[in-house]
Design a protein around this motif. Sequence first.
Motif, PDB file in Angstrom:
ATOM      1  N   LYS A  54       0.846  -1.198   0.000  1.00 48.92           N
ATOM      2  CA  LYS A  54       0.000   0.000   0.000  1.00 48.92           C
ATOM      3  C   LYS A  54       0.870   1.232   0.000  1.00 48.92           C
ATOM      4  O   LYS A  54       1.921   1.282   0.625  1.00 48.92           O
ATOM      5  CB  LYS A  54      -0.872   0.007   1.250  1.00 48.92           C
ATOM      6  CG  LYS A  54      -1.964  -1.022   1.202  1.00 48.92           C
ATOM      7  CD  LYS A  54      -3.302  -0.382   1.565  1.00 48.92           C
ATOM      8  CE  LYS A  54      -4.447  -1.329   1.360  1.00 48.92           C
ATOM      9  NZ  LYS A  54      -4.629  -2.207   2.492  1.00 48.92           N
ATOM     10  N   VAL A  58      -3.226   8.886  -1.856  1.00 49.94           N
ATOM     11  CA  VAL A  58      -4.003   8.465  -3.015  1.00 49.94           C
ATOM     12  C   VAL A  58      -3.512   9.082  -4.318  1.00 49.94           C
ATOM     13  O   VAL A  58      -3.764   8.543  -5.381  1.00 49.94           O
ATOM     14  CB  VAL A  58      -5.500   8.789  -2.821  1.00 49.94           C
ATOM     15  CG1 VAL A  58      -6.046   8.022  -1.654  1.00 49.94           C
ATOM     16  CG2 VAL A  58      -5.715  10.266  -2.658  1.00 49.94           C
ATOM     17  N   ASN A  61      -0.590   6.775  -5.759  1.00 50.45           N
ATOM     18  CA  ASN A  61      -0.836   5.404  -6.211  1.00 50.45           C
ATOM     19  C   ASN A  61      -1.869   5.307  -7.324  1.00 50.45           C
ATOM     20  O   ASN A  61      -2.329   4.221  -7.640  1.00 50.45           O
ATOM     21  CB  ASN A  61      -1.215   4.509  -5.026  1.00 50.45           C
ATOM     22  CG  ASN A  61      -2.549   4.895  -4.431  1.00 50.45           C
ATOM     23  OD1 ASN A  61      -3.301   5.654  -5.036  1.00 50.45           O
ATOM     24  ND2 ASN A  61      -2.846   4.398  -3.258  1.00 50.45           N
ATOM     25  N   TRP A  63      -4.947   6.339  -7.576  1.00 52.32           N
ATOM     26  CA  TRP A  63      -6.393   6.286  -7.286  1.00 52.32           C
ATOM     27  C   TRP A  63      -7.117   7.448  -7.943  1.00 52.32           C
ATOM     28  O   TRP A  63      -8.147   7.279  -8.574  1.00 52.32           O
ATOM     29  CB  TRP A  63      -6.635   6.383  -5.779  1.00 52.32           C
ATOM     30  CG  TRP A  63      -6.475   5.133  -5.006  1.00 52.32           C
ATOM     31  CD1 TRP A  63      -5.593   4.124  -5.256  1.00 52.32           C
ATOM     32  CD2 TRP A  63      -7.211   4.756  -3.848  1.00 52.32           C
ATOM     33  NE1 TRP A  63      -5.728   3.156  -4.306  1.00 52.32           N
ATOM     34  CE2 TRP A  63      -6.707   3.507  -3.425  1.00 52.32           C
ATOM     35  CE3 TRP A  63      -8.232   5.356  -3.118  1.00 52.32           C
ATOM     36  CZ2 TRP A  63      -7.196   2.846  -2.304  1.00 52.32           C
ATOM     37  CZ3 TRP A  63      -8.714   4.699  -1.995  1.00 52.32           C
ATOM     38  CH2 TRP A  63      -8.213   3.455  -1.596  1.00 52.32           C
ATOM     39  N   MET A  67      -9.968   7.508 -10.621  1.00 49.71           N
ATOM     40  CA  MET A  67     -11.297   8.044 -10.304  1.00 49.71           C
ATOM     41  C   MET A  67     -11.748   9.034 -11.362  1.00 49.71           C
ATOM     42  O   MET A  67     -12.891   9.048 -11.784  1.00 49.71           O
ATOM     43  CB  MET A  67     -11.277   8.724  -8.934  1.00 49.71           C
ATOM     44  CG  MET A  67     -11.241   7.739  -7.776  1.00 49.71           C
ATOM     45  SD  MET A  67     -10.924   8.558  -6.228  1.00 49.71           S
ATOM     46  CE  MET A  67     -12.546   9.186  -5.795  1.00 49.71           C
ATOM     47  N   ALA A 251     -11.199   9.687  -1.663  1.00 51.77           N
ATOM     48  CA  ALA A 251     -10.160   8.676  -1.901  1.00 51.77           C
ATOM     49  C   ALA A 251      -9.255   8.524  -0.681  1.00 51.77           C
ATOM     50  O   ALA A 251      -8.969   7.407  -0.238  1.00 51.77           O
ATOM     51  CB  ALA A 251      -9.328   9.065  -3.122  1.00 51.77           C
ATOM     52  N   HIS A 255      -8.857   5.224   1.558  1.00 54.96           N
ATOM     53  CA  HIS A 255      -7.494   4.705   1.608  1.00 54.96           C
ATOM     54  C   HIS A 255      -7.036   4.529   3.059  1.00 54.96           C
ATOM     55  O   HIS A 255      -6.474   3.495   3.440  1.00 54.96           O
ATOM     56  CB  HIS A 255      -6.591   5.692   0.860  1.00 54.96           C
ATOM     57  CG  HIS A 255      -5.171   5.251   0.734  1.00 54.96           C
ATOM     58  ND1 HIS A 255      -4.208   5.608   1.658  1.00 54.96           N
ATOM     59  CD2 HIS A 255      -4.544   4.504  -0.184  1.00 54.96           C
ATOM     60  CE1 HIS A 255      -3.048   5.084   1.289  1.00 54.96           C
ATOM     61  NE2 HIS A 255      -3.225   4.412   0.169  1.00 54.96           N
ATOM     62  N   LEU A 266      -8.966  -2.669  -2.956  1.00 54.28           N
ATOM     63  CA  LEU A 266      -9.856  -1.729  -3.615  1.00 54.28           C
ATOM     64  C   LEU A 266      -9.808  -1.907  -5.127  1.00 54.28           C
ATOM     65  O   LEU A 266      -8.730  -2.089  -5.695  1.00 54.28           O
ATOM     66  CB  LEU A 266      -9.445  -0.302  -3.272  1.00 54.28           C
ATOM     67  CG  LEU A 266     -10.363   0.723  -3.934  1.00 54.28           C
ATOM     68  CD1 LEU A 266     -11.066   1.566  -2.897  1.00 54.28           C
ATOM     69  CD2 LEU A 266      -9.583   1.597  -4.888  1.00 54.28           C
ATOM     70  N   THR A 267     -10.974  -1.897  -5.771  1.00 57.76           N
ATOM     71  CA  THR A 267     -10.992  -1.845  -7.234  1.00 57.76           C
ATOM     72  C   THR A 267     -11.850  -0.650  -7.658  1.00 57.76           C
ATOM     73  O   THR A 267     -12.649  -0.129  -6.864  1.00 57.76           O
ATOM     74  CB  THR A 267     -11.555  -3.149  -7.870  1.00 57.76           C
ATOM     75  OG1 THR A 267     -12.847  -3.417  -7.311  1.00 57.76           O
ATOM     76  CG2 THR A 267     -10.629  -4.324  -7.623  1.00 57.76           C
ATOM     77  N   HIS A 268     -11.651  -0.230  -8.903  1.00 55.13           N
ATOM     78  CA  HIS A 268     -12.369   0.952  -9.396  1.00 55.13           C
ATOM     79  C   HIS A 268     -13.482   0.538 -10.345  1.00 55.13           C
ATOM     80  O   HIS A 268     -13.263  -0.239 -11.267  1.00 55.13           O
ATOM     81  CB  HIS A 268     -11.402   1.867 -10.145  1.00 55.13           C
ATOM     82  CG  HIS A 268     -10.361   2.466  -9.267  1.00 55.13           C
ATOM     83  ND1 HIS A 268     -10.509   3.695  -8.668  1.00 55.13           N
ATOM     84  CD2 HIS A 268      -9.159   1.998  -8.863  1.00 55.13           C
ATOM     85  CE1 HIS A 268      -9.437   3.963  -7.946  1.00 55.13           C
ATOM     86  NE2 HIS A 268      -8.598   2.954  -8.053  1.00 55.13           N
ATOM     87  N   LEU A 273     -15.755   3.391  -5.769  1.00 57.92           N
ATOM     88  CA  LEU A 273     -14.609   2.659  -5.224  1.00 57.92           C
ATOM     89  C   LEU A 273     -15.167   1.397  -4.590  1.00 57.92           C
ATOM     90  O   LEU A 273     -16.094   1.471  -3.769  1.00 57.92           O
ATOM     91  CB  LEU A 273     -13.880   3.501  -4.170  1.00 57.92           C
ATOM     92  CG  LEU A 273     -13.343   4.862  -4.639  1.00 57.92           C
ATOM     93  CD1 LEU A 273     -12.772   5.647  -3.463  1.00 57.92           C
ATOM     94  CD2 LEU A 273     -12.272   4.675  -5.716  1.00 57.92           C
TER      95      LEU A 273
END
Length: 366
Positions: A54, A58, A61, A63, A67, A251, A255, A266-268, A273
Motif C-alpha cells: 500500500k 491516493v 498510487n 487512485w 477516479m 479517496a 485509503h 480496492l478496485t475501481h 470505489l
Amino acid sequence: MDLKTTKASPVLADPSAPISKSRLGMHSSLMPYSQTGTSFPSTILTIPRKKPAKLDDVGSNGWLEAMKSSSPPRKKILKDPFAGVSSDDGECAYHSWKLKFPSALFSFEKIVDYARDKKIVMFLDYDGTLSPIVDDPDRAFMSADMRCAVKNVAKHFPTAIISGRRRDMVSELVGLTELYYAGSHGLDIKFPDKEVNLFQPAREFLPMIDEVFRTLVKITSDITGALVENHKFCASVHYRNVDEKSWATVAQRVHDVLKDYPRLRLTHGRKVLEVRPVIDWNKGKAVEFLLESMNLGNSEEVLPIYIGDDRTDEDAFKVLRQGNRGYGILVSSVPKESNAFFSLKDTEEVKKFLKSLVRWKEKSML
Ligand SMILES: O=P(O)(O)OC[C@H]1O[C@H](O[C@H]2O[C@H](CO)[C@@H](O)[C@H](O)[C@H]2O)[C@H](O)[C@@H](O)[C@@H]1O
C-alpha cells in the motif's frame, strides 16, 4: 464455503496441469483479431494472508487518476487506457476503435454462424449493461422490454447475471427466478429456483465487510453526495454525485480506512470505489465456476458469451479470451482498452442483440 449443487468441484486438484486445446474449446477462426494466451486460469481458491503493498497517499498510487477517468464523459481527453481516448473528434476515434472491437450487432451473422452447433451460455452484467447508468444506484431499473428480452434468452440458453451488487438486490432488480445470479462480483452465487444452494467463497469476510461498511459510512457522512452501499461481500463508495473538488478527500479517507484492513483491497468501477476481500476470486472465476457447475466447462460445444461495461467485467473477458473459449462483448460508447472481442454501444444495443439471438434460435428450431 457452502457448495451443495455442483457435481464438478470448482477447485482443481492440480492447477498447473497442462490443459489440452480441446478442453479449452479453441476456436480461433472467428476471432476478430489475433489472440494471445492459451492457459486456462485455474479456479482454485486461495486466501492470501500476506499484507498487500500500500502506498501512503491516493495521489501517488493512481487512485485519483483512476477516479477521474472512470465513466468518462464523451468529450474529454483521458489518459487511462480503460477510460478511453475520446476528444472533440470522439466520433472518429470511436469509429476507428470499432475496427478493433467490432459491433456485435454488425458481426451478428458471424457470431451465430460460429454458434450454430454449440450451446450458448449467456452471462450478463447488470449496471450499464441491462440498466442504463443513472445518478442514484437505487433507481437503476431495467426496462420491462429488457426484462422480457432476458427472459426469452433464458428460455433458450442458460443465463447468469454477474454483478457487483449484492445478490438479493440484483435478483430483485432483474426479477427473473429462472436465472443464475452471482452477486458481490461473483462472491455470492445462487442457482435458479433453489433457495439454499449457494456458493460463497468469502463467508469468513462477512463481519469484516460489515464493520468496514459502517466505518465508511461514518467517514464519508460529511461529504455531500457520497454514498456507501453494503453489498454483503464487498462495499461500494460512490462519488458520482460528489463535487470533483472533494474526490481526493473521498479517496484519501477510504485509503486510510483500508490501511487497517490488509485483507481487503480496492478496485475501481464507474465512479465508485469498491472494497473487496483479497481472495483469488472475481467475475472471471465466477464464470468458470458456473460453467463447471452447469457441466459445460469442458467442451468445444459450448460458447459462453459475456456482456458487460465495467472494469470488473474485464476479468470475465480475460477468462474467455485466454482460453479462446467464448466472446466478451464490451458495452461502451467511448473507446476503451478491453479484453472483449466485440462491442455494443449502450443498453439499447444490448437489448437488440439479445432479441436477435432469440429470433435466430427460434428460427433455427423451425
Ligand atoms: O457489476 P455491475 O452490475 O455493473 O455493478 C457495478 C456497480 O453498479 C452500481 O453502480 C453503478 O451504477 C449506478 C446506477 O446506474 C451508478 O450510479 C454508479 O455510478 C455506477 O458505479 C452499484 O451501485 C455498485 O454498487 C456496483 O458495484
